[in-house]
Structure formats: C-alpha cells, structure tokens
Design an enzyme around this catalytic site. Structure first.
Site: not given
Ligand code: AMP
Length: 230
Positions: A28, A103, A142, A175, A186
């Site tokens: 994404k 989400r 990654r 990460r 996740r």
């Molecule tokens: P990402 O970089 O999109 O994979 O997001 C990393 C982490 O940020 C996720 O595993 C969640 O802990 C938090 N996070 C990101 N976007 C959201 C969202 N829309 N709602 C809740 N937590 C989020």
C-alpha cells in the site's frame, strides 16, 4: 481567449478520496507514494504520521509507541484526529490518497461523514490482494538503512553485502513492528478489524480489487488505469 491547459498538469483521479486497502505487506505504502506523485495529490499515511508523532516525549506518545511496536491498532480517536487535521490542509484541494486509513469500520464511517460534510462524493477503495506467503516474506524480509532510509528486502531485493546498505555501508535495521510476534499481531488486527472494510465498500460498489503479487511497475500501471477512470 481561454488559457491553454497546462501540458504538464497531473491527471485528475476519478474520485476525490482514494483509499488503499490491503493486508500489511501488500504494498500500500509503495503504491500510494507512486500514485501520489503521478496524480499530484498528497499521500496521507497514518502509519507515517504516527511514527512522527511518537518521536515526541509525552505519555500519549509512549502509549502509541507501545501499541505500534506490539502490532496493535492505535485508538480510532487518535487516528481520526490526525487525519482530520491533515485533510484540512490546502494541498488536499484536488483530492488525496489515504494509505493505511481507514482500518476499522468506525474510521470508515468517519471518512464518509467527513467527505459528505465537505460536499465531496463517495471514496474509491483499491484493495491490493497478495498471497499470504508473499506477504510474510515482504514483512519478515524488510530492512531499512538507518542513515539514508533506503528500503531493502532480504528475499526480493537484498543488499550486495549481507545486512549492510549498498549506499553508505550502514548496518540495516528491522522495524520493531516487522519482528515476528508483532507481524502476527498485525495480521490478527487486519483479519479482525480491517478485512470487514472490504465488504463495506464492495456492497456499495466502491471497491476495486487489484492483484498485488506481481511486479511493482505492472501493479502501478493497473492502479493508475483505475484511477484515471478506465
Ligand atoms: P503502517 O505503517 O500503515 O503499517 O502502520 C503501522 C502501525 O501504525 C500499525 O500497525 C498500527 O499500530 C498503527 N496504525 C496505522 N494506521 C492506523 C489506523 N488507521 N488505525 C489504527 N492504527 C493505525
């Protein structure tokens, strides 16, 4: 005499608000960045905004950090506040791409309300579909260079020397939320909270599925074709 249209003006997206859906590791972020450049609209990544927010030192920042590192979702309230503030900035006048948001169904309702209040049409959701085996390799493989930010994948795009950046020789890092226990969490959060959004948008005929297993450029072409309204 009317002004000539600018030849280098970016094309318009078919919807004002575009949502990227897909499991962690579906690509994404990468594709949202590419479409943001092609269509000249901002990429609004809640993951990136949260990573910035936790650089501060406050009890809220620590609480958010703990949830992220464990692979759990941050509360709807925190994330919706961040998005509302970001969407209000002038660079979103021609539309925006939401990456990693919504989400949860609550967040999806929030987007719908926000768009309706501002007089915009319904969003378009792009669902990037990737096989489980590929997802796991993308996530566990990654690595990032802590110096230049370059991203590698130990399976698909490894550095020349083991775990060391090709550009500056720095030791690559993983990460915190790409470690195995957090990845598992996740994927649980995705299955329980985010997957239902696919039906939420599909029922309203606002969803397009895109095969995200293949080559990055081919996927980008397919996404751009859909965003042009083809
Ligand atoms: P990402 O970089 O999109 O994979 O997001 C990393 C982490 O940020 C996720 O595993 C969640 O802990 C938090 N996070 C990101 N976007 C959201 C969202 N829309 N709602 C809740 N937590 C989020």
């Amino acid at each position: 005499m009317g002004a000539e249209p600018r030849r280098d003006a970016p094309e318009r997206m078919v919807a004002y608000a575009v949502i990227f859906l897909g499991a962690p590791g579906a690509g994404k972020g990468t594709q949202a960045r590419e479409m943001s450049a092609r269509f000249g609209v901002p990429q609004i990544s809640t993951g990136d905004m949260l990573r910035e927010a936790i650089a501060g030192h406050s009890p809220l920042a620590w609480a958010i950090k703990a949830r992220m590192e464990a692979g759990e979702l941050v509360t709807d309230e925190v994330v919706c506040d961040l998005v509302e503030e970001r969407i209000g900035r002038p660079d979103g006048a021609n539309g925006f791409i939401l990456d990693g948001f919504p989400r949860t169904l609550k967040q999806a309702d929030f987007v719908d309300r926000l768009l309706a209040d501002q007089g915009h049409g319904a969003p378009l959701a792009l669902n990037i579909v990737v096989d489980q085996e590929v997802l796991l390799k993308r996530l566990t493989g990654r690595r990032t260079c802590p110096v230049c930010g370059r991203i590698y994948n130990m399976y698909f795009n490894p550095p020349l020397a083991d775990e060391v950046c090709d550009v500056d020789g720095a030791r690559l890092v993983q990460r915190a939320d790409d470690q195995e226990a957090a990845i598992r969490q996740r994927l649980v959060a995705y299955d329980g909270e985010t997957k239902p959004l696919i039906e939420h948008y599909r029922e309203r005929q606002l969803l397009r599925d895109v095969n995200g297993n293949g080559d990055r450029e081919a996927i980008a072409e397919e996404l751009a074709r859909i965003l042009r309204g083809a």
